[in-house]
Design a protein around this motif. Structure first.
Motif, PDB file in Angstrom:
ATOM      1  N   TYR A 259      28.723 -39.788  75.395  1.00 29.69           N
ATOM      2  CA  TYR A 259      29.111 -39.922  76.800  1.00 29.69           C
ATOM      3  C   TYR A 259      27.854 -39.824  77.648  1.00 29.69           C
ATOM      4  CZ  TYR A 259      30.651 -38.384  81.438  1.00 29.69           C
ATOM      5  OH  TYR A 259      30.830 -38.254  82.792  1.00 29.69           O
ATOM      6  N   GLU A 260      27.805 -40.642  78.700  1.00 29.72           N
ATOM      7  CA  GLU A 260      26.691 -40.544  79.645  1.00 29.72           C
ATOM      8  C   GLU A 260      27.209 -40.721  81.059  1.00 29.72           C
ATOM      9  OE1 GLU A 260      22.230 -42.244  80.653  1.00 29.72           O
ATOM     10  OE2 GLU A 260      23.060 -42.356  78.628  1.00 29.72           O
ATOM     11  N   ARG A 261      26.727 -39.856  81.939  1.00 29.65           N
ATOM     12  CA  ARG A 261      27.035 -39.930  83.366  1.00 29.65           C
ATOM     13  C   ARG A 261      25.729 -40.199  84.100  1.00 29.65           C
ATOM     14  NH1 ARG A 261      26.846 -36.432  87.812  1.00 29.65           N
ATOM     15  NH2 ARG A 261      28.566 -36.664  89.326  1.00 29.65           N
ATOM     16  N   ARG A 262      25.682 -41.289  84.856  1.00 30.78           N
ATOM     17  CA  ARG A 262      24.475 -41.711  85.554  1.00 30.78           C
ATOM     18  C   ARG A 262      24.741 -41.712  87.059  1.00 30.78           C
ATOM     19  NH1 ARG A 262      21.026 -44.529  82.099  1.00 30.78           N
ATOM     20  NH2 ARG A 262      20.249 -45.907  83.755  1.00 30.78           N
ATOM     21  N   ARG A 263      23.884 -41.034  87.806  1.00 32.66           N
ATOM     22  CA  ARG A 263      23.936 -41.028  89.263  1.00 32.66           C
ATOM     23  C   ARG A 263      22.530 -41.337  89.758  1.00 32.66           C
ATOM     24  NH1 ARG A 263      28.358 -41.410  88.041  1.00 32.66           N
ATOM     25  NH2 ARG A 263      30.200 -40.190  88.661  1.00 32.66           N
ATOM     26  N   LEU A 264      22.301 -42.621  90.077  1.00 27.14           N
ATOM     27  CA  LEU A 264      20.990 -43.081  90.506  1.00 27.14           C
ATOM     28  C   LEU A 264      21.103 -43.695  91.895  1.00 27.14           C
ATOM     29  CD1 LEU A 264      21.088 -43.287  87.246  1.00 27.14           C
ATOM     30  CD2 LEU A 264      19.172 -44.838  87.491  1.00 27.14           C
ATOM     31  N   ASP A 265      19.963 -43.876  92.526  1.00 30.86           N
ATOM     32  CA  ASP A 265      19.936 -44.618  93.776  1.00 30.86           C
ATOM     33  C   ASP A 265      19.827 -46.107  93.471  1.00 30.86           C
ATOM     34  OD1 ASP A 265      20.041 -42.321  95.272  1.00 30.86           O
ATOM     35  OD2 ASP A 265      17.874 -42.196  95.586  1.00 30.86           O
ATOM     36  N   GLY A 266      20.575 -46.908  94.219  1.00 26.92           N
ATOM     37  CA  GLY A 266      20.434 -48.347  94.097  1.00 26.92           C
ATOM     38  C   GLY A 266      19.038 -48.791  94.496  1.00 26.92           C
ATOM     39  N   THR A 267      18.605 -49.915  93.971  1.00 29.12           N
ATOM     40  CA  THR A 267      17.244 -50.389  94.208  1.00 29.12           C
ATOM     41  C   THR A 267      17.029 -50.695  95.692  1.00 29.12           C
ATOM     42  OG1 THR A 267      17.087 -51.329  92.006  1.00 29.12           O
ATOM     43  CG2 THR A 267      15.587 -52.195  93.669  1.00 29.12           C
ATOM     44  N   PRO A 268      16.012 -50.109  96.331  1.00 29.37           N
ATOM     45  CA  PRO A 268      15.717 -50.432  97.726  1.00 29.37           C
ATOM     46  C   PRO A 268      14.830 -51.674  97.835  1.00 29.37           C
ATOM     47  CG  PRO A 268      14.363 -48.590  97.016  1.00 29.37           C
ATOM     48  CD  PRO A 268      15.212 -48.969  95.839  1.00 29.37           C
ATOM     49  N   TYR A 269      15.122 -52.519  98.802  1.00 29.34           N
ATOM     50  CA  TYR A 269      14.376 -53.746  99.063  1.00 29.34           C
ATOM     51  C   TYR A 269      13.543 -53.584 100.336  1.00 29.34           C
ATOM     52  CZ  TYR A 269      17.244 -56.415  95.728  1.00 29.34           C
ATOM     53  OH  TYR A 269      17.862 -56.891  94.595  1.00 29.34           O
TER      54      TYR A 269
END
Length: 776
Positions: A259-269
């Protein structure tokens, strides 16, 4: 005949002068003598299983690189995409969960919808990991990672037309209690923790559990919110895996769940202020002076909380039965994922390009195979595999209504627009934001049958022939919701559907492989291979195919279906030489390749329909060379590294006149590697490792406007550590030592979207790692 340029760009000399340019296959087996023992200069054999049986990497007639557990840990390869950094021929690593930027030898599948398939196959313990949202997972408690270049459809099956990454996790064993604990802390408050424990339960049973967690703040400042500490590019990832082994005589069974839980920021442009064509048009229409604020490492975006969140569940049951004449294996797997992503792709403080994708899916597969023993004059393998995949996604685009009316359509007001188009008054949407929504769903099923034979014709000459047949069926549906605002469907889509429009199609392909390997001497081989690759067709997630003209801004006519595209195929030729010289102190791998693609699937923005469309580009040709080596001149120094040259060119369809239109998004030149000095000290060794990564300027899209570019860059990392014979290790590191500024990608822009760059690299950062291994 393949010919290669003999002139090397001057920017490469700094990186290449560090080495005799070397290898990703820096494998140091777990049972290697301790560093403080007598010098062991001969390189240990690297064993890979890419061809379904254990064999020396130097004897494998495939362009392959391998990373053992120590290399993965030492270089801090945190997820599967990080393998790209140190693999020749690979490019497109980024800090998100998308795999549509990963390129092998210049080939990339840039379709971010769900109706197509990736060009790169990512596998873990022989199980296909799927698409964006489910394929990218953290690397922890890994035995080995193998990266294969060129079409691998015969060996791996589905969606490996450009290459494959094969991850092999550590398995339980009944020998003894063993495990490890890793801890780390670095800048931007980066915290890392990993632990694994192997527990023999009895003579026949063993359990292995492993866990991983990392969290950090970001390094990108959003100047749109000067009063907030909203550093973007942060992450919070937690993963766990449990494996249970049963072994008795010829039977070996492993059940694994993870199991993996990922909480990242979306890529900023970040939009380019140099794109005057777009910015001036916006300024004139809106009566403003739009300037993107901040420096080159900052962004100026109205989306203050971009997200890249996911949850991935997986279970695998593998049973192997030794039948003497062959090993019978069954691999049963099930995966499930949920994924949410949001970004502001226009890269400006205006709300004209806010995009989000909410997705969930399942993947079930079954494979049964027979593999003969790996010794003897004649070896063979055969098998059957099948899969069923379901994916549902909801795509949302947001734009300011005033910007749409004035800048997008050239009206003086939204009232004028609605009166002209519909004869109705304008009523502003909540917050003045136009929201366009489309939904897609697909059910994909397929099976394949394969077999290969390998025959030692002469004592030093081996010939192999393999063939895989693949059948895929996709039942796809697309629903473009009618707008609930008075502006109607005129922004992302100029039409809408009455519920889902559906279509179902089947495709089939064969992927043969023929190779010849000649053993010049016991540890020096040359091989040549010809391989065909295939990837099934699919459907666009943002366009439809109507039986006649579509009423502008209205309902599509009866008989409308999702827009389909054809399969793509490739013929690839390779010539390689692999060898060990100087008693194993020098290991090298040189590969030349030539390929021809037909019907490459590519995404582009159709300005007439104002939608992202997938089409088949006529032909794409590529050629190049990849060199890798390991050099161990003494007990105190070793060096590994790579050097790659890749050239791609397209012919037919999507004509353009700019010079950069001739290529695909890959760097022409690239290099990477690690040089390490060792020194015995007390009951262990001290070491200093220097890593470099060089990527030359990459070509861009077929119709490039030339405003933003991904310029070449070189990064250098340093690691100073002490490894004790007692099993503990302490490391201090500096990453991006010279604070290089570069971006992971650049976008073309056009219409109301300025040209942008995205994924600014992390600046110089320092940290420490503590590691303890026991039971080895």
């Amino acid at each position: 005949m393949i010919s290669f340029p003999c002139r090397q760009p001057s920017a490469l000399w700094t990186a290449s002068a560090l080495a005799f340019l070397a290898v990703p296959a820096a494998a140091t087996p777990r049972d290697e003598p301790s560093p403080s023992a007598e010098p062991q200069l001969e390189a240990q054999d690297v064993i890979v299983t890419a061809q379904r049986r254990p064999e020396r990497i130097q004897n494998t007639p495939v362009a392959i690189s391998a990373f053992d557990e120590q290399a993965i840990v030492q270089r801090k390869l945190n997820d599967v995409k990080d393998i790209v950094t140190y693999t020749p021929g690979f490019s497109g690593n980024s800090e998100d969960s998308y795999i549509d930027t990963l390129a092998i030898r210049g080939i990339v599948s840039n379709d971010y919808g769900i109706g197509g398939d990736p060009s790169i196959g990512i596998f873990k313990d022989g199980v296909y990991q799927g698409r964006t949202g489910s394929a990218v997972t953290s690397l922890f408690d890994i035995e080995r990672a193998e990266a294969l270049r060129g079409p691998q459809g015969f060996l791996f099956g589905r969606n490996a037309i450009s290459g494959a990454i094969n991850i092999v996790t550590n398995k339980p064993d009944t020998e003894r209690v063993r495990g490890h604990v890793y801890l780390g802390y670095g800048e931007v408050d980066r915290v890392e923790a990993e632990a694994a424990l192997n527990l023999p339960l009895s003579e026949h049973w063993a359990l292995r559990v492993a866990g991983y967690h990392t969290a950090s703040d970001g390094w990108v400042d959003n100047v749109f919110t000067p009063d907030r500490d909203d550093r973007l590019m942060g992450e919070n990832r937690t993963a766990a895996r449990a494996s249970l082994l049963y072994t008795a005589g010829p039977l070996r069974v492993i059940a694994m769940g993870e199991y993996e839980r990922r909480r990242l920021d979306g890529t900023p442009y970040r939009a380019s202020n140099d794109d005057r064509e777009v910015l001036d048009a916006i300024d004139d229409a809106l009566g403003i002076d739009l300037v993107v604020g901040g420096g080159p490492r900052d962004v100026d975006t109205d989306l203050t909380d971009p997200r890249d969140d996911g949850e991935i569940y997986g279970g695998t049951l593998q049973a192997d039965l030794d039948l003497d004449f062959a090993t019978l294996s069954s691999i049963t797997a099930y995966r499930r994922h949920r994924f949410f992503y949001s970004e502001d792709y226009d890269g400006t403080p205006l709300r004209i390009g806010n995009y989000s994708q909410r997705q969930r899916g399942t993947y079930a597969s079954q494979e049964v195979r027979l593999v003969s023993p790996g010794t003897g004059r004649f070896t063979w393998s055969t098998g059957l595999s099948g899969y069923r995949e379901t994916v549902r996604a909801r795509f949302t685009e947001q734009a300011d209504e005033t910007a749409v009316c004035l800048a997008g359509y050239g009206y003086s007001s939204c009232e004028e627009l609605t009166q002209d188009l519909y004869g109705t008054p304008y009523v502003a949407a909540p917050d003045g934001i136009l929201v366009d929504v489309n939904e897609a769903r697909t059910v994909n099923t397929g099976f394949s049958a394969y077999g290969d034979v390998n025959f030692r014709v002469l004592p030093k000459l081996n010939v192999g022939l393999g063939l895989r047949y693949t059948w895929d069926h996709k039942k796809f549906g697309l629903n473009i919701l009618p707008s609930d605002t008075t502006l109607g469907n005129l922004w992302t889509f100029a039409y809408y559907t009455d519920g889902f429009v559906t279509d179902g199609r089947s495709w089939q392909g064969t992927t043969p492989r023929l190779y010849v390997r000649y053993e010049i001497q016991p540890r020096l081989n040359v091989y040549a291979s010809v391989t065909r690759g295939y990837k099934s067709g699919g459907f666009g997630s943002f366009t439809v195919a109507a039986p006649g003209p579509i009423e502008e801004f209205g309902l599509v006519p009866d008989g409308t279906k999702p827009d389909a595209f054809a399969p793509e195929t490739i013929w690839s030729e390779e010539l390689g030489v692999k060898g060990d010289l100087l008693g194993g102190r020098l290991r090298f791998d040189l590969t030349g390749f030539l390929y021809n693609y037909r019907n490459l699937q590519s995404v582009y923005f159709d300005t007439e329909t104002r939608t992202q469309r997938v089409l088949n580009v006529g032909r794409v040709q590529g050629y190049g060379a990849e060199f890798a080596t390991t050099l161990r001149p003494s007990r105190f120094f070793d060096l590994t590294g790579t050097l790659t040259y890749t050239h791609t060119r397209k012919r037919g369809d999507r004509d353009c006149t700019l010079k950069d239109c001739g290529g695909l998004p890959n760097p022409t030149w690239a290099s990477s590697g690690v040089g390490t000095f060792h020194y015995p000290l007390a009951s262990g060794e001290a070491y200093l490792a220097g890593e470099w990564v060089y990527e030359g300027r990459g070509r861009e899209s077929f119709d490039w406007r030339g405003i933003t570019r991904r310029h070449g860059y070189t990064t250098v990392n340093l690691r100073l550590g002490y490894r004790s014979d007692a099993g503990w290790e302490a490391v201090a590191y500096v990453e991006n030592l010279f604070d290089a500024l570069y971006y992971h990608g650049a976008e073309n822009g056009g219409d109301l979207t300025p040209a942008t760059v995205w994924g600014v690299a992390q600046p110089r950062n320092v940290g420490v790692n503590l590691r303890w291994r026991f039971g080895d």
